[in-house]
Design a protein around this motif. Structure first.
Motif, PDB file in Angstrom:
ATOM      1  N   ARG A   1       0.809  -1.225   0.000  1.00 35.35           N
ATOM      2  CA  ARG A   1       0.000   0.000   0.000  1.00 35.35           C
ATOM      3  C   ARG A   1       0.835   1.265   0.000  1.00 35.35           C
ATOM      4  O   ARG A   1       0.413   2.285  -0.553  1.00 35.35           O
TER       5      ARG A   1
ATOM      6  N   THR B   1      -9.774  -6.825  -6.720  1.00 36.58           N
ATOM      7  CA  THR B   1     -10.284  -5.764  -5.851  1.00 36.58           C
ATOM      8  C   THR B   1     -10.236  -6.250  -4.405  1.00 36.58           C
ATOM      9  O   THR B   1     -10.068  -7.446  -4.143  1.00 36.58           O
ATOM     10  N   THR B   2     -10.392  -5.317  -3.482  1.00 32.79           N
ATOM     11  CA  THR B   2     -10.590  -5.706  -2.082  1.00 32.79           C
ATOM     12  C   THR B   2     -12.031  -6.160  -1.900  1.00 32.79           C
ATOM     13  O   THR B   2     -12.872  -6.023  -2.802  1.00 32.79           O
TER      14      THR B   2
ATOM     15  N   GLU C   1     -12.390  -1.829  -3.635  1.00 27.78           N
ATOM     16  CA  GLU C   1     -11.250  -0.994  -4.009  1.00 27.78           C
ATOM     17  C   GLU C   1     -10.382  -1.743  -5.022  1.00 27.78           C
ATOM     18  O   GLU C   1     -10.007  -2.889  -4.809  1.00 27.78           O
ATOM     19  N   ARG C   2     -10.060  -1.084  -6.126  1.00 29.99           N
ATOM     20  CA  ARG C   2      -9.256  -1.740  -7.143  1.00 29.99           C
ATOM     21  C   ARG C   2      -7.801  -1.799  -6.707  1.00 29.99           C
ATOM     22  O   ARG C   2      -7.238  -0.806  -6.229  1.00 29.99           O
ATOM     23  N   LEU C   3      -7.194  -2.954  -6.889  1.00 28.44           N
ATOM     24  CA  LEU C   3      -5.779  -3.165  -6.617  1.00 28.44           C
ATOM     25  C   LEU C   3      -5.071  -3.483  -7.925  1.00 28.44           C
ATOM     26  O   LEU C   3      -5.605  -4.210  -8.761  1.00 28.44           O
TER      27      LEU C   3
END
Length: 368
Positions: free
Chosen positions: A9, A124-125, A129-131
């Protein structure tokens, strides 16, 4: 599907273990349940901002596991097959069609952007949330990874996953530098700068090829000892004096080949003074400082007919070269086990710290 991953992160910050969601495989894609994944300097460089990979991201590019699902059009592997995962390539550009996939014209996009050609990403999470995923076409720091048919290679079931995983990048790069890129000739001489896992893989490749003189340059005594155990004929401590002088004390005329795995300009310069006429130097290490330079004394070396070449992934064609390395390991000629230390997947940050302290050469995360 739901999975677990180590997420990067923030630059220079520990990885966080998080629940993620991975899409089902699309055309040409393969879902792999990860058994083990190596930790490579490139993963940390991406986390820390030295490579153009957007955070937050799921990294990891030396995966090994079992195929669980394949997308439309996949014929190379089927669910239940055990595979190693390596770098991705497009299969269409001039390099790929010429049998040089590690120099794919789309390498930067396929390795670092973490997206499909249409800009979509598969991870995504739980909260949506896009990773960034698809790092090197896999993002294998997790329980599962979505890879591509082109960058999975069938591997045998009777070899431990922690041995197979690092063949996907670091070890095939080091060994391939000798066996493919420079194509060192038997009975020739080689100096390898840096006795980390990549450099020691080069030493092992030199033993396989039957070189007569194999010199490892390394400041850490324990790594010099391991280099000798793996087949180096000589070791040099660079803190004991100029490397060219030490090399020429062994071979007065200089060595035929040199490989740098450090990326340090001063080290590369020392190799320039260590080779003989028409010698070949292979550069694997990437300088930490993109503005780094080598003095113009290089011109004197080039006047000796010396060739300097950059090396990506050991010029490997993975479907051919990885099985060759596995066969060499099984024959006792490529002892990967002497380089690897296994850590539980959840201990990823401990593994990185141990590597940073020099306690381990090649940390590999395993899923129990």
């Amino acid at each position: 599907m739901d999975a677990l991953a180590a997420v990067a992160r923030e630059p220079h910050a520990p990885f966080t273990i998080e629940n993620i969601v991975i899409e089902s495989p699309r055309v040409g894609e393969v879902l792999v349940e990860i058994e083990a994944v190596g930790i490579c300097h490139t993963d940390l460089a991406a986390r820390d901002g030295a490579l153009p990979t957007a955070l937050p991201a799921v990294l990891g590019h030396e995966g090994c596991g079992v195929v669980r699902e394949v997308g439309p059009g996949v014929t190379k592997v089927a669910p239940g097959d055990r595979v190693g995962i390596t770098f991705n390539s497009c299969g269409r550009c001039p390099s790929c069609t010429a049998g040089a996939p590690s120099y794919c014209h789309q390498f930067m996009h396929l390795a670092y952007d973490g997206t499909r050609d249409d800009g979509s990403g598969p991870i995504t999470t739980e909260g949506g949330e896009r990773l960034t995923g698809m790092f090197f076409g896999q993002s294998s720091f997790g329980t599962h990874a979505l890879a591509f048919e082109r960058n999975v290679v069938k591997v045998p079931s009777d070899v431990p996953a922690e041995i197979l995983a690092p063949l996907g990048c670091g070890l095939q790069t080091g060994a391939g530098a000798v066996l493919n890129s420079l194509n060192c000739t038997p009975e020739s001489s080689l100096v390898v700068a840096g006795a980390g896992s990549v450099g020691l893989a080069a030493v092992m490749g030199a033993v396989v090829r039957g070189l007569s003189t194999i010199i490892a340059v390394e400041p850490h005594a324990s790594r010099r000892e391991l280099a000798l155990e793996l087949g180096a004929t000589h070791v040099i401590d660079p803190t004991s004096g100029p490397v060219p002088e030490q090399v020429r004390a062994i071979l007065p005329g200089g060595v035929d080949y040199a490989i740098d795995s450090s990326g340090v300009p001063a080290v590369i310069e020392s190799l320039l003074g260590s080779v003989t006429f028409h010698g070949k130097i292979g550069l694997i290490g990437v300088p930490a400082d993109p503005e780094a330079s080598i003095p113009l004394t290089i011109i004197n070396t080039l006047a000796m007919g010396v060739t300097i070449t950059g090396i990506i992934e050991g010029d490997s064609v993975p479907d051919k070269f990885i099985p060759e390395l596995v066969s060499l390991y099984k024959a006792g000629k490529f002892p990967v086990d002497k380089l690897v230390t296994a850590f539980p997947f959840a201990k990823i940050n401990d593994a990185i710290d141990a590597q940073h302290r020099g306690e381990v050469l090649k940390p590999v995360l395993v899923h129990s």
